[in-house]
Design a protein around this motif. Sequence first.
Motif, PDB file in Angstrom:
ATOM      1  N   LEU A  54       9.110   4.123   1.096  1.00  0.00           N
ATOM      2  CA  LEU A  54       9.744   3.107   1.943  1.00  0.00           C
ATOM      3  C   LEU A  54       9.817   1.753   1.241  1.00  0.00           C
ATOM      4  O   LEU A  54      10.853   1.088   1.248  1.00  0.00           O
ATOM      5  CB  LEU A  54       8.966   2.971   3.253  1.00  0.00           C
ATOM      6  N   ALA A  55       8.706   1.361   0.648  1.00  0.00           N
ATOM      7  CA  ALA A  55       8.648   0.059  -0.034  1.00  0.00           C
ATOM      8  C   ALA A  55       9.627   0.015  -1.201  1.00  0.00           C
ATOM      9  O   ALA A  55      10.330  -0.977  -1.412  1.00  0.00           O
ATOM     10  CB  ALA A  55       7.231  -0.213  -0.513  1.00  0.00           C
ATOM     11  N   GLN A  56       9.679   1.091  -1.967  1.00  0.00           N
ATOM     12  CA  GLN A  56      10.539   1.122  -3.146  1.00  0.00           C
ATOM     13  C   GLN A  56      12.017   1.268  -2.783  1.00  0.00           C
ATOM     14  O   GLN A  56      12.884   0.693  -3.425  1.00  0.00           O
ATOM     15  CB  GLN A  56      10.112   2.268  -4.065  1.00  0.00           C
ATOM     16  N   GLN A  57      12.300   2.043  -1.744  1.00  0.00           N
ATOM     17  CA  GLN A  57      13.688   2.318  -1.370  1.00  0.00           C
ATOM     18  C   GLN A  57      14.308   1.205  -0.536  1.00  0.00           C
ATOM     19  O   GLN A  57      15.487   0.873  -0.713  1.00  0.00           O
ATOM     20  CB  GLN A  57      13.757   3.637  -0.591  1.00  0.00           C
ATOM     21  N   TYR A  58      13.524   0.626   0.388  1.00  0.00           N
ATOM     22  CA  TYR A  58      14.091  -0.313   1.358  1.00  0.00           C
ATOM     23  C   TYR A  58      13.555  -1.735   1.238  1.00  0.00           C
ATOM     24  O   TYR A  58      14.149  -2.661   1.793  1.00  0.00           O
ATOM     25  CB  TYR A  58      13.836   0.198   2.786  1.00  0.00           C
ATOM     26  N   GLY A  59      12.411  -1.907   0.587  1.00  0.00           N
ATOM     27  CA  GLY A  59      11.844  -3.242   0.455  1.00  0.00           C
ATOM     28  C   GLY A  59      11.396  -3.846   1.766  1.00  0.00           C
ATOM     29  O   GLY A  59      11.333  -5.074   1.919  1.00  0.00           O
ATOM     30  N   CYS A  60      11.084  -3.012   2.747  1.00  0.00           N
ATOM     31  CA  CYS A  60      10.679  -3.514   4.063  1.00  0.00           C
ATOM     32  C   CYS A  60       9.190  -3.856   4.095  1.00  0.00           C
ATOM     33  O   CYS A  60       8.427  -3.497   3.201  1.00  0.00           O
ATOM     34  CB  CYS A  60      11.011  -2.496   5.141  1.00  0.00           C
ATOM     35  N   SER A  61       8.775  -4.555   5.137  1.00  0.00           N
ATOM     36  CA  SER A  61       7.371  -4.924   5.328  1.00  0.00           C
ATOM     37  C   SER A  61       6.633  -3.750   5.971  1.00  0.00           C
ATOM     38  O   SER A  61       7.012  -3.303   7.057  1.00  0.00           O
ATOM     39  CB  SER A  61       7.274  -6.157   6.224  1.00  0.00           C
ATOM     40  N   ILE A  62       5.592  -3.254   5.307  1.00  0.00           N
ATOM     41  CA  ILE A  62       4.920  -2.037   5.764  1.00  0.00           C
ATOM     42  C   ILE A  62       3.427  -2.263   5.970  1.00  0.00           C
ATOM     43  O   ILE A  62       2.747  -2.836   5.113  1.00  0.00           O
ATOM     44  CB  ILE A  62       5.102  -0.889   4.744  1.00  0.00           C
ATOM     45  N   ASN A  63       2.948  -1.804   7.108  1.00  0.00           N
ATOM     46  CA  ASN A  63       1.512  -1.686   7.367  1.00  0.00           C
ATOM     47  C   ASN A  63       1.211  -0.208   7.559  1.00  0.00           C
ATOM     48  O   ASN A  63       1.994   0.505   8.196  1.00  0.00           O
ATOM     49  CB  ASN A  63       1.100  -2.446   8.625  1.00  0.00           C
ATOM     50  N   VAL A  64       0.090   0.243   7.011  1.00  0.00           N
ATOM     51  CA  VAL A  64      -0.286   1.643   7.193  1.00  0.00           C
ATOM     52  C   VAL A  64      -1.730   1.734   7.662  1.00  0.00           C
ATOM     53  O   VAL A  64      -2.554   0.865   7.367  1.00  0.00           O
ATOM     54  CB  VAL A  64      -0.093   2.475   5.906  1.00  0.00           C
ATOM     55  N   LEU A  65      -2.006   2.815   8.400  1.00  0.00           N
ATOM     56  CA  LEU A  65      -3.334   3.007   8.979  1.00  0.00           C
ATOM     57  C   LEU A  65      -3.674   4.482   8.963  1.00  0.00           C
ATOM     58  O   LEU A  65      -2.803   5.333   9.156  1.00  0.00           O
ATOM     59  CB  LEU A  65      -3.333   2.452  10.410  1.00  0.00           C
ATOM     60  N   ASP A  66      -4.944   4.784   8.717  1.00  0.00           N
ATOM     61  CA  ASP A  66      -5.429   6.156   8.806  1.00  0.00           C
ATOM     62  C   ASP A  66      -6.889   6.093   9.246  1.00  0.00           C
ATOM     63  O   ASP A  66      -7.590   5.124   8.926  1.00  0.00           O
ATOM     64  CB  ASP A  66      -5.312   6.870   7.452  1.00  0.00           C
ATOM     65  N   ASN A  67      -7.343   7.105   9.969  1.00  0.00           N
ATOM     66  CA  ASN A  67      -8.738   7.080  10.417  1.00  0.00           C
ATOM     67  C   ASN A  67      -9.687   7.656   9.379  1.00  0.00           C
ATOM     68  O   ASN A  67     -10.899   7.675   9.579  1.00  0.00           O
ATOM     69  CB  ASN A  67      -8.904   7.799  11.763  1.00  0.00           C
ATOM     70  N   ASN A  68      -9.128   8.145   8.264  1.00  0.00           N
ATOM     71  CA  ASN A  68      -9.958   8.730   7.209  1.00  0.00           C
ATOM     72  C   ASN A  68     -10.032   7.758   6.034  1.00  0.00           C
ATOM     73  O   ASN A  68      -9.019   7.459   5.398  1.00  0.00           O
ATOM     74  CB  ASN A  68      -9.362  10.073   6.764  1.00  0.00           C
ATOM     75  N   SER A  69     -11.226   7.288   5.731  1.00  0.00           N
ATOM     76  CA  SER A  69     -11.401   6.276   4.680  1.00  0.00           C
ATOM     77  C   SER A  69     -11.026   6.809   3.297  1.00  0.00           C
ATOM     78  O   SER A  69     -10.566   6.041   2.437  1.00  0.00           O
ATOM     79  CB  SER A  69     -12.846   5.767   4.672  1.00  0.00           C
ATOM     80  N   ILE A  70     -11.212   8.118   3.074  1.00  0.00           N
ATOM     81  CA  ILE A  70     -10.832   8.705   1.783  1.00  0.00           C
ATOM     82  C   ILE A  70      -9.317   8.622   1.601  1.00  0.00           C
ATOM     83  O   ILE A  70      -8.811   8.270   0.527  1.00  0.00           O
ATOM     84  CB  ILE A  70     -11.314  10.168   1.677  1.00  0.00           C
ATOM     85  N   MET A  71      -8.578   8.950   2.653  1.00  0.00           N
ATOM     86  CA  MET A  71      -7.125   8.860   2.599  1.00  0.00           C
ATOM     87  C   MET A  71      -6.680   7.423   2.317  1.00  0.00           C
ATOM     88  O   MET A  71      -5.798   7.181   1.480  1.00  0.00           O
ATOM     89  CB  MET A  71      -6.505   9.338   3.911  1.00  0.00           C
ATOM     90  N   VAL A  72      -7.274   6.467   3.010  1.00  0.00           N
ATOM     91  CA  VAL A  72      -6.884   5.063   2.831  1.00  0.00           C
ATOM     92  C   VAL A  72      -7.184   4.602   1.413  1.00  0.00           C
ATOM     93  O   VAL A  72      -6.374   3.911   0.781  1.00  0.00           O
ATOM     94  CB  VAL A  72      -7.587   4.165   3.870  1.00  0.00           C
ATOM     95  N   GLU A  73      -8.331   5.001   0.893  1.00  0.00           N
ATOM     96  CA  GLU A  73      -8.678   4.637  -0.483  1.00  0.00           C
ATOM     97  C   GLU A  73      -7.651   5.197  -1.469  1.00  0.00           C
ATOM     98  O   GLU A  73      -7.229   4.514  -2.411  1.00  0.00           O
ATOM     99  CB  GLU A  73     -10.074   5.162  -0.820  1.00  0.00           C
ATOM    100  N   LYS A  74      -7.244   6.446  -1.257  1.00  0.00           N
ATOM    101  CA  LYS A  74      -6.267   7.060  -2.155  1.00  0.00           C
ATOM    102  C   LYS A  74      -4.889   6.411  -1.992  1.00  0.00           C
ATOM    103  O   LYS A  74      -4.134   6.268  -2.966  1.00  0.00           O
ATOM    104  CB  LYS A  74      -6.210   8.566  -1.917  1.00  0.00           C
ATOM    105  N   ALA A  75      -4.555   6.010  -0.764  1.00  0.00           N
ATOM    106  CA  ALA A  75      -3.296   5.288  -0.541  1.00  0.00           C
ATOM    107  C   ALA A  75      -3.321   3.945  -1.267  1.00  0.00           C
ATOM    108  O   ALA A  75      -2.345   3.559  -1.926  1.00  0.00           O
ATOM    109  CB  ALA A  75      -3.068   5.074   0.954  1.00  0.00           C
ATOM    110  N   GLN A  76      -4.441   3.238  -1.159  1.00  0.00           N
ATOM    111  CA  GLN A  76      -4.562   1.945  -1.833  1.00  0.00           C
ATOM    112  C   GLN A  76      -4.439   2.093  -3.349  1.00  0.00           C
ATOM    113  O   GLN A  76      -3.826   1.255  -4.018  1.00  0.00           O
ATOM    114  CB  GLN A  76      -5.889   1.290  -1.457  1.00  0.00           C
ATOM    115  N   GLN A  77      -5.003   3.170  -3.889  1.00  0.00           N
ATOM    116  CA  GLN A  77      -4.889   3.424  -5.331  1.00  0.00           C
ATOM    117  C   GLN A  77      -3.421   3.660  -5.712  1.00  0.00           C
ATOM    118  O   GLN A  77      -2.953   3.179  -6.743  1.00  0.00           O
ATOM    119  CB  GLN A  77      -5.745   4.635  -5.716  1.00  0.00           C
ATOM    120  N   ARG A  78      -2.705   4.400  -4.887  1.00  0.00           N
ATOM    121  CA  ARG A  78      -1.283   4.646  -5.145  1.00  0.00           C
ATOM    122  C   ARG A  78      -0.509   3.328  -5.138  1.00  0.00           C
ATOM    123  O   ARG A  78       0.286   3.047  -6.052  1.00  0.00           O
ATOM    124  CB  ARG A  78      -0.704   5.601  -4.098  1.00  0.00           C
TER     125      ARG A  78
END
Length: 236
Positions: A54-78
């Motif tokens: 989404l960020a790369q294709q549209y340049g929109c403002s994005i917030n993301v949330l997940d209840n799993n800290s491992i997932m969020v950590e991996k998202a932040q790394q990406r």
Amino acid sequence: MNYTYLECLALFGVGGAHPGGLQLTKKILAEEKINGDTTLLEVGCGTGQTAAYLAQQYGCSINVLDNNSIMVEKAQQRFSSLALSIDAKVGDTENLPYPDKHFDIALSESVISFTNVIATIPEIKRVLKRNGRLLAIETVLEQTISEKEQTQIIDFYRFPQLFTENEWLTAFRDAGFQRVDVTKYQPGLEQVDEQHAADFSLSETIDDALLEILGKHEEIMQRNKDKLGFRIFRCS
């Protein structure tokens, strides 16, 4: 250790685990008006595959949330590796850490089914702007099944509930959505190329039990291929 299905996805770091994967996501998003002024919330971001697109294709403002800290950590790394400015939080769908009427779009890809639907959907509605919309890909019960079969599915995935299409429609309307458009997802019709294949961000240690869970998931999906389906809901 007894892992849950969602813990398994987190440790494997599966991106695009939802039906249709990134290819279906792109198709759904292409039908929306999204630009640099759009504010978007992804509920249950996983490893951040969709948000990065989404960020790369549209340049929109994005917030993301997940209840799993491992997932969020991996998202932040990406996001960091791609130099993307995306706010990622560990949080609860039933108590979203965002103000009222804040987002134009909320996106949920096979997430709401794993939550208390009756609590989550009104909370998503709360953070959407007056003309905001929810895009959701969710599991539906296609036909009546025995209590034993239903219990096996609910216990494995830890679903609080298993809804028919009509029960989903009722839940969305009860939360205040005036219009709900439904599309049935037909698996196997897309040509999945390397670009759209699920990606993985593996944790350092992968227990054999996790492989068993993935195998069990495939077995359940195959056994219930006529009983479980998926719908794309566009709620506004």
